[in-house]
Design an enzyme around this catalytic site. Structure first.
Site, PDB file in Angstrom:
ATOM      1  NE  ARG A 160      -2.291  -1.345   3.545  1.00 57.82           N
ATOM      2  CZ  ARG A 160      -1.698  -0.566   4.422  1.00 57.82           C
ATOM      3  NH1 ARG A 160      -1.761   0.748   4.302  1.00 57.82           N
ATOM      4  NH2 ARG A 160      -1.067  -1.088   5.444  1.00 57.82           N
ATOM      5  CE  LYS A 199      -7.052  -3.750   5.083  1.00 57.90           C
ATOM      6  NZ  LYS A 199      -5.771  -4.083   5.583  1.00 57.90           N
ATOM      7  CG  ASP A 247      -7.445  -7.268   6.881  1.00 53.34           C
ATOM      8  OD1 ASP A 247      -6.449  -7.080   7.609  1.00 53.34           O
ATOM      9  OD2 ASP A 247      -7.721  -6.526   5.918  1.00 53.34           O
ATOM     10  CG  HIS A 268      -6.891  -3.187  10.216  1.00 52.54           C
ATOM     11  ND1 HIS A 268      -5.564  -2.831  10.362  1.00 52.54           N
ATOM     12  CD2 HIS A 268      -6.911  -4.124   9.237  1.00 52.54           C
ATOM     13  CE1 HIS A 268      -4.828  -3.530   9.517  1.00 52.54           C
ATOM     14  NE2 HIS A 268      -5.613  -4.327   8.826  1.00 52.54           N
ATOM     15  CE1 TYR A 280       0.910  -7.700  -4.195  1.00 50.24           C
ATOM     16  CE2 TYR A 280       0.939  -6.276  -2.273  1.00 50.24           C
ATOM     17  CZ  TYR A 280       1.141  -7.515  -2.855  1.00 50.24           C
ATOM     18  OH  TYR A 280       1.563  -8.569  -2.076  1.00 50.24           O
ATOM     19  CB  CYS A 299       0.835  -6.661  13.924  1.00 46.53           C
ATOM     20  SG  CYS A 299       2.069  -5.404  13.555  1.00 46.53           S
ATOM     21  NE  ARG A 359      -0.274  -8.666   2.409  1.00 45.83           N
ATOM     22  CZ  ARG A 359      -0.767  -8.311   3.581  1.00 45.83           C
ATOM     23  NH1 ARG A 359      -1.848  -8.879   4.051  1.00 45.83           N
ATOM     24  NH2 ARG A 359      -0.173  -7.388   4.312  1.00 45.83           N
ATOM     25  CB  SER A 379      -0.631  -3.748   8.021  1.00 47.29           C
ATOM     26  OG  SER A 379      -1.762  -2.951   7.769  1.00 47.29           O
TER      27      SER A 379
HETATM   28  P1  GTP Z   1      -2.515  -7.729   7.448  1.00 47.78           P
HETATM   29  O1  GTP Z   1      -3.091  -8.751   6.531  1.00 47.78           O
HETATM   30  O2  GTP Z   1      -1.387  -6.963   6.840  1.00 47.78           O
HETATM   31  O3  GTP Z   1      -3.531  -6.809   8.049  1.00 47.78           O
HETATM   32  O4  GTP Z   1      -1.743  -8.507   8.630  1.00 47.78           O
HETATM   33  P2  GTP Z   1      -2.146  -9.491   9.818  1.00 47.78           P
HETATM   34  O5  GTP Z   1      -2.350  -8.696  11.052  1.00 47.78           O
HETATM   35  O6  GTP Z   1      -3.210 -10.435   9.417  1.00 47.78           O
HETATM   36  O7  GTP Z   1      -0.769 -10.272  10.048  1.00 47.78           O
HETATM   37  P3  GTP Z   1      -0.406 -11.827   9.980  1.00 47.78           P
HETATM   38  O8  GTP Z   1      -1.235 -12.667  10.900  1.00 47.78           O
HETATM   39  O9  GTP Z   1      -0.377 -12.229   8.570  1.00 47.78           O
HETATM   40  O10 GTP Z   1       1.069 -11.828  10.580  1.00 47.78           O
HETATM   41  C1  GTP Z   1       2.126 -11.146  10.004  1.00 47.78           C
HETATM   42  C2  GTP Z   1       3.445 -11.689  10.478  1.00 47.78           C
HETATM   43  O11 GTP Z   1       3.514 -11.749  11.893  1.00 47.78           O
HETATM   44  C3  GTP Z   1       3.702 -13.095   9.943  1.00 47.78           C
HETATM   45  O12 GTP Z   1       5.004 -13.148   9.432  1.00 47.78           O
HETATM   46  C4  GTP Z   1       3.552 -13.948  11.174  1.00 47.78           C
HETATM   47  O13 GTP Z   1       4.364 -15.090  11.107  1.00 47.78           O
HETATM   48  C5  GTP Z   1       3.949 -13.022  12.330  1.00 47.78           C
HETATM   49  N1  GTP Z   1       3.249 -13.394  13.587  1.00 47.78           N
HETATM   50  C6  GTP Z   1       1.916 -13.609  13.746  1.00 47.78           C
HETATM   51  N2  GTP Z   1       1.605 -13.984  15.009  1.00 47.78           N
HETATM   52  C7  GTP Z   1       2.777 -14.007  15.692  1.00 47.78           C
HETATM   53  C8  GTP Z   1       3.130 -14.311  17.054  1.00 47.78           C
HETATM   54  O14 GTP Z   1       2.305 -14.643  17.903  1.00 47.78           O
HETATM   55  N3  GTP Z   1       4.451 -14.204  17.379  1.00 47.78           N
HETATM   56  C9  GTP Z   1       5.391 -13.828  16.457  1.00 47.78           C
HETATM   57  N4  GTP Z   1       6.664 -13.753  16.873  1.00 47.78           N
HETATM   58  N5  GTP Z   1       5.101 -13.551  15.173  1.00 47.78           N
HETATM   59  C10 GTP Z   1       3.817 -13.626  14.785  1.00 47.78           C
HETATM   60  C1  SPV Z   2      -2.940  -4.537   5.325  1.00 44.79           C
HETATM   61  O1  SPV Z   2      -1.961  -3.929   4.850  1.00 44.79           O
HETATM   62  O2  SPV Z   2      -3.417  -4.273   6.452  1.00 44.79           O
HETATM   63  C2  SPV Z   2      -3.554  -5.643   4.558  1.00 44.79           C
HETATM   64  C3  SPV Z   2      -3.114  -5.853   3.189  1.00 44.79           C
HETATM   65  O3  SPV Z   2      -4.428  -6.325   5.078  1.00 44.79           O
HETATM   66  S1  SPV Z   2      -3.854  -4.756   2.060  1.00 44.79           S
HETATM   67  O4  SPV Z   2      -5.098  -5.360   1.598  1.00 44.79           O
HETATM   68  O5  SPV Z   2      -2.911  -4.585   0.957  1.00 44.79           O
HETATM   69  O6  SPV Z   2      -4.160  -3.504   2.698  1.00 44.79           O
HETATM   70 MN    MN Z   3      -5.016  -5.535   7.085  1.00 43.71          MN
END
Ligand code: GTP
Ligand code: SPV
Ligand code: MN
Length: 616
Positions: free
Chosen positions: A88, A240, A307, A260, A231, A284, A399, A282
């Protein structure tokens, strides 16, 4: 890589169902955008599997998608983007409210009339030589009381395919619009016409896009215009742009919340059911928590969303939530059998991968999928890669797009039209220091303060410096469609209306680091221990100790059975250093000051209270 011009599908070959709409507003809008962007053809998408099949075959023929080995990954594809279009673009994202103050200090504002004129110039002829697709979609189950309709016009068949997975898309939505349902207008162009104003043709490329990008929201008229990127959140405008930026404004005006947040159903060993939503910035951990496999016996987590959540007070006075999406657009790196086996199982097939690496056997790979990388790969940029290459094989923001219905842990009521009742709300961020593993808010107001003061280290999900600490209130910094201080006030107002029926609020941090720089808490499935503590709090079964920053587990409050965690680790996970917290309070005050007198007094009172207790 240069490609030959694609075959242009006529509306008849691609979408036999219709070539127009009986809704005069929709038809006039499509005509107007077509006049402006000058595509070769207009296609009304019906959302059928046949349509998706034709589009994916077309993209494969053009070299824009790679079909993965169907033996390993049936009906799945790999897309590789232009290296300048991988995340983004927050600095090119605009909130064009009529009044600048309504956008607030955290958004880029542009005067709407001037921006409209600028966009007319940018979009003029932007689809020449291409097909304009009309993509009608529903956010939330069709006709549900919390659901909303939208239409995206796009010149990217990749976007059409993704929208078909991420939303409930197709013919039925047009019928609902034609019956008079309101809908949100969104326009998207990759900004790479194949014919210029003089009629001179040029060849297509593997990932057409434009160096100049615009992601523009007009909240007052509920419209989105996006240009130059193909993207993720830049281009899938349901996500979003609509479901957060526009929907948050709808929520402000109509008394609900667009967040979110992931959404889960949590079942205790006694069989008691709790619904929890959680806002993390994001990349996290939302997708991971939403698919968590508990390591503690008897507990179960079922997935509802990963999400976005829309939350609304129900007739019973409680807060009810839906996942408005129909698919996951999840971060690939770090997703593996040990961290998130559920996600791995979800993407067995029918999945679009973007910017991951390609294996020699025609399947995909990314960092963290397996412990040992394959000996040879083609990296996300199409180059040979070996473990000795010294660079990631997959882009850090690569992704997967896959239907939520394929998720083995999906809850049976994930499509309940009226949503699920929320028992607890979690806020979290990525913090190496200061913030403890878990704390409970003393009240709704204190919880809103916790949400408003989330800071997090930046990730690869947006362009910019990874690791830099920034304020990300409610994980909504890039997604709040109006003044963030008004948004806090709105949250306080919702809490007032919920009264004693308001969910409990917690704060978590899975990412605290020890002296050696590694994560102290094992995370992932072990996060179930934190969920267990929350449930025991809800049930009135767990004690908490009062600290200046919130209610923390007592020494033996957290179930640590079978976990290899030293006393020192445990102490570090929960350590609250008054000096650094007071410094944090100073930064919070500075941050609040940016919003002037729009900051709700209740949040200033919470800040004063935290400071007072820290100085005790
Ligand atoms: P968006 O789709 O961008 O909104 O992100 P999201 O919040 O869904 O993040 P996602 O669950 O995909 O996690 C992103 C990264 O954080 C990945 O590389 C995970 O492996 C890492 N991660 C998730 N949960 C944990 C955790 O409990 N501990 C650690 N150390 N890393 C984590
Ligand atoms: C984020 O960045 O929080 C996402 C991926 O979930 S996107 O749809 O590209 O915003
Ligand atoms: Mn997101």
């Amino acid at each position: 890589m240069t490609l030959t011009n694609p075959p242009v599908h006529t509306p008849e070959t691609l979408s036999p169902k219709r070539t127009s709409s009986t809704d005069p507003n929709l038809q006039a809008w499509v005509d107007e955008i077509a006049r402006l962007t000058q595509p070769d053809a207009v296609v009304w998408c019906d959302g059928s599997p046949r349509e998706a099949s034709i589009l994916s075959r077309q993209l494969v023929a053009e070299g824009k998608l790679i079909r993965l080995n169907p033996e390993w990954r049936p009906n799945s594809f790999l897309a590789r983007t232009n290296p300048k279009d991988v995340a983004r673009v927050e600095d090119r994202t605009f909130i064009c409210s009529n009044d600048e103050a309504d956008a607030g200090p955290t958004n880029n504002w542009a005067e709407p009339t001037a921006m409209r004129e600028e966009l007319q110039g940018v979009f003029a002829g932007s689809m020449r030589g291409r097909t304009l697709y009309v993509v009608p979609f529903s956010m939330g189950p069709l006709g549900g009381p919390i659901s909303q309709l939208g239409v995206e016009i796009t010149d990217s068949p990749y976007v059409v395919l993704n929208m078909g997975i991420m939303t409930r898309m197709g013919e039925q939505i047009l019928t609902m619009i034609e019956a008079g349902e309101p809908w949100v207008h969104t326009v998207h162009s990759i900004g790479y016409p194949l014919v210029d104003a003089q009629g001179v043709k040029r060849d297509d490329v593997e990932w057409p896009c434009n160096d100049t990008k615009y992601i523009v929201q007009f909240p007052d008229t509920r419209e989105v215009w996006s240009y130059g990127s193909g993207y993720g959140g830049n281009a899938l405008l349901s996500k979003k742009s609509f479901a957060l930026r526009i929907a948050s404004v709808m929520g402000r005006d109509e008394g609900w919340l667009a967040e979110h947040m992931l959404l889960i159903k949590l079942i205790s060993p006694e069989g008691n059911v709790f619904h929890v939503s959680a806002a993390f910035p994001s990349a996290c951990g939302k997708t991971n928590l939403s698919m968590l496999q508990p390591t503690i016996p008897g507990w179960k987590v079922e997935t509802i969303g990963d999400d976005i959540a829309w939350l609304r007070q129900g007739e019973d006075g409680r807060l009810w939530a839906i996942n408005p999406e129909a698919g996951f657009f999840g971060v690939a790196p770090g997703t593996g059998e040990t961290t998130n086996p559920t996600a791995v199982a979800t993407m067995w097939g029918n999945t679009i991968f973007t910017n991951v690496a390609l294996r020699d056997d025609g399947d995909v790979w990314w960092e963290g999928l397996t412990d040992t990388p394959p000996a040879h790969l083609i990296d996300w940029q199409g180059n040979d890669w070996t473990p000795a290459s010294g660079r990631p094989a997959a882009h850090p923001n690569s992704r997967f797009t896959v239907a939520a219905a394929q998720c083995p842990s999906i809850a049976d009521d994930w499509e309940a039209a009226g949503g699920v009742p929320i028992d607890a709300i979690i806020f979290g961020g990525r913090r190496a220091t200061n913030v403890p593993l878990v704390a409970q808010a003393r009240s709704w107001k204190h919880g809103v303060f916790m949400g408003a003061t989330i800071s997090s280290e930046k990730t690869a999900a947006a362009e910019g410096t990874v690791g830099e600490l920034r304020r990300d209130p409610f994980a909504m910094l890039p997604f709040c469609g109006y003044n963030m201080a008004d948004y806090w006030a709105h949250w306080l107002a919702v809490g007032k209306s919920l009264g004693t029926k308001a969910p409990a609020i917690f704060q978590v941090n899975w990412f605290r680091k020890g002296d050696d720089g590694s994560f102290i808490w094992p995370g992932f499935g072990e996060n179930s221990r934190v969920l267990e503590w929350m449930v025991r709090r809800l049930e009135g079964q767990a004690e908490a100790r009062d600290t200046p920053i919130g209610l923390l587990p007592t020494v033996d409050g957290l179930n640590l059975e079978g976990l290899d965690l030293s006393d020192k680790d445990l102490e570090q996970l929960f350590a609250i250093d008054p000096a650094s917290w007071l410094a944090e309070c100073d930064l919070t005050e500075e941050y609040f000051n940016k919003f002037g007198d729009r900051v709700p007094p209740a949040l200033l009172a919470e800040l004063a209270s935290v400071r007072y207790h820290l100085k005790d």
